[in-house]
Design an enzyme around this catalytic site. Structure first.
Site, PDB file in Angstrom:
ATOM      1  N   HIS A  19      -8.140 -44.776   6.434  1.00 59.29           N
ATOM      2  CA  HIS A  19      -7.435 -43.495   6.263  1.00 59.29           C
ATOM      3  C   HIS A  19      -6.669 -43.407   4.944  1.00 59.29           C
ATOM      4  CE1 HIS A  19      -8.004 -43.814  10.647  1.00 59.29           C
ATOM      5  NE2 HIS A  19      -8.244 -42.527  10.556  1.00 59.29           N
ATOM      6  N   ARG A  58      10.856 -20.825  16.976  1.00 59.52           N
ATOM      7  CA  ARG A  58      10.744 -19.804  15.928  1.00 59.52           C
ATOM      8  C   ARG A  58       9.896 -18.662  16.471  1.00 59.52           C
ATOM      9  NH1 ARG A  58      10.918 -23.943  11.779  1.00 59.52           N
ATOM     10  NH2 ARG A  58      12.261 -23.210  10.095  1.00 59.52           N
ATOM     11  N   ARG A  72      19.011 -22.741  10.544  1.00 56.84           N
ATOM     12  CA  ARG A  72      18.549 -22.021  11.714  1.00 56.84           C
ATOM     13  C   ARG A  72      19.660 -21.253  12.414  1.00 56.84           C
ATOM     14  NH1 ARG A  72      13.979 -23.254  14.085  1.00 56.84           N
ATOM     15  NH2 ARG A  72      14.526 -21.312  15.169  1.00 56.84           N
ATOM     16  N   GLU A  97      -1.795 -48.557   9.328  1.00 57.70           N
ATOM     17  CA  GLU A  97      -2.528 -49.185   8.219  1.00 57.70           C
ATOM     18  C   GLU A  97      -1.584 -49.913   7.266  1.00 57.70           C
ATOM     19  OE1 GLU A  97      -5.476 -46.400   6.669  1.00 57.70           O
ATOM     20  OE2 GLU A  97      -6.619 -46.573   8.543  1.00 57.70           O
TER      21      GLU A  97
END
Ligand code: URA
Length: 263
Positions: A13, A173, A228, A85
């Protein structure tokens, strides 16, 4: 038994091998591939390693120690893949460096949030450990991040993140395509506020739980780009720049502290 890769084995990856790390034991993990080069250069002499999928990787140095800077992309799954990894290549400590939305009135644009723990509102961490298992940072990493922010006099807060797999419904949201937030998430921001959580982001819980399971030290520092308490929107580019400058300085100083202490 823990699996370590051969020095020249390219990991599927991330797209590089342990030999590219030149002995680095620490990694900085921004979400955004576009932030890797800047962060690597802010730390020291930087060299490009590779770019594969969401994983853009540079090697930098702090003093005489090599440090990897590798993007994780967004969300828990790609963080956990990256961590798996990196662990196989010998990385022993990681710090997530990201952006976040503050949910408490006292948190301003550009402030830095150091997360000591996270609410596991994700899927990935549940693949590593049961529901009752906590998502907590390494104490030494959190302490170094706090010391760095204090020394640099950067406005900061230390507390609990809410790590959500989604940017819209999980973070309550309503400005999404459909505008719909399923019932289970309606009213949840209020509840997290009352419980004293500081912020929403998407990676910390997965990182903390997976790192704990792998025996890797982990911390998390984020710059605030959404308030927020006043809006669902993210801030304009100048705020993003301020947040980025601040979390770069904090993470650089924190790593200096950790490396000097031989952590
Ligand atoms: N990242 C998030 O996950 N949420 C925000 O509000 C801002 C950044």
């Amino acid at each position: 038994m823990k699996k370590l890769t051969a020095p020249d084995e390219i990991l599927y990856h991330v797209g590089f091998s342990a030999s590219s790390l030149k002995g680095a034991k620490w990694a900085l993990l921004p979400g955004d591939p576009g932030r890797v080069e800047g962060l690597a250069n802010a730390c020291g002499q930087a060299e490009f390693i590779g770019c594969h999928r969401e994983y853009t990787s540079w090697l930098t140095s702090i003093g005489c120690e090599r440090v990897l800077v590798c993007s994780t992309g967004m969300g828990g799954p790609s963080v956990a893949i990256c961590l798996e990894e990196l662990a196989c290549m010998g990385i022993e400590g990681v710090i997530r460096v990201g952006t976040t939305g503050g949910i408490q009135e006292k948190i301003n644009f550009g402030d830095v949030i150091i997360n000591k723990a996270a609410v596991r509102l994700d899927g990935t961490s549940h693949h590593y450990a049961p529901e009752s298992f906590p998502a907590v940072a390494s104490f030494t990493v959190t302490e170094a991040l706090m010391q760095a922010a204090l020394e640099l006099q950067i406005p900061h807060h230390v507390g609990i993140s809410v790590s959500s797999d989604t940017f819209w419904p999980g973070q309550e949201r309503y400005d999404s395509f459909t505008g719909y937030v399923r019932k289970a998430f309606q009213g949840t921001m209020k509840e997290w506020q009352v419980l004293g959580a500081l912020n929403y982001e998407m990676e910390t819980a997965a990182l903390f739980v997976a790192a704990q399971c792998m025996g890797i030290k982990a911390g998390s520092v984020c710059g605030v780009i959404a308030r927020r308490t006043e809006s669902e929107q993210v801030a304009p580019a100048d705020i993003y720049k301020l947040a980025e400058e601040r979390f770069q300085k904090v993470v650089y100083r924190a790593l200096q502290i950790l490396l000097k202490a031989g952590v």
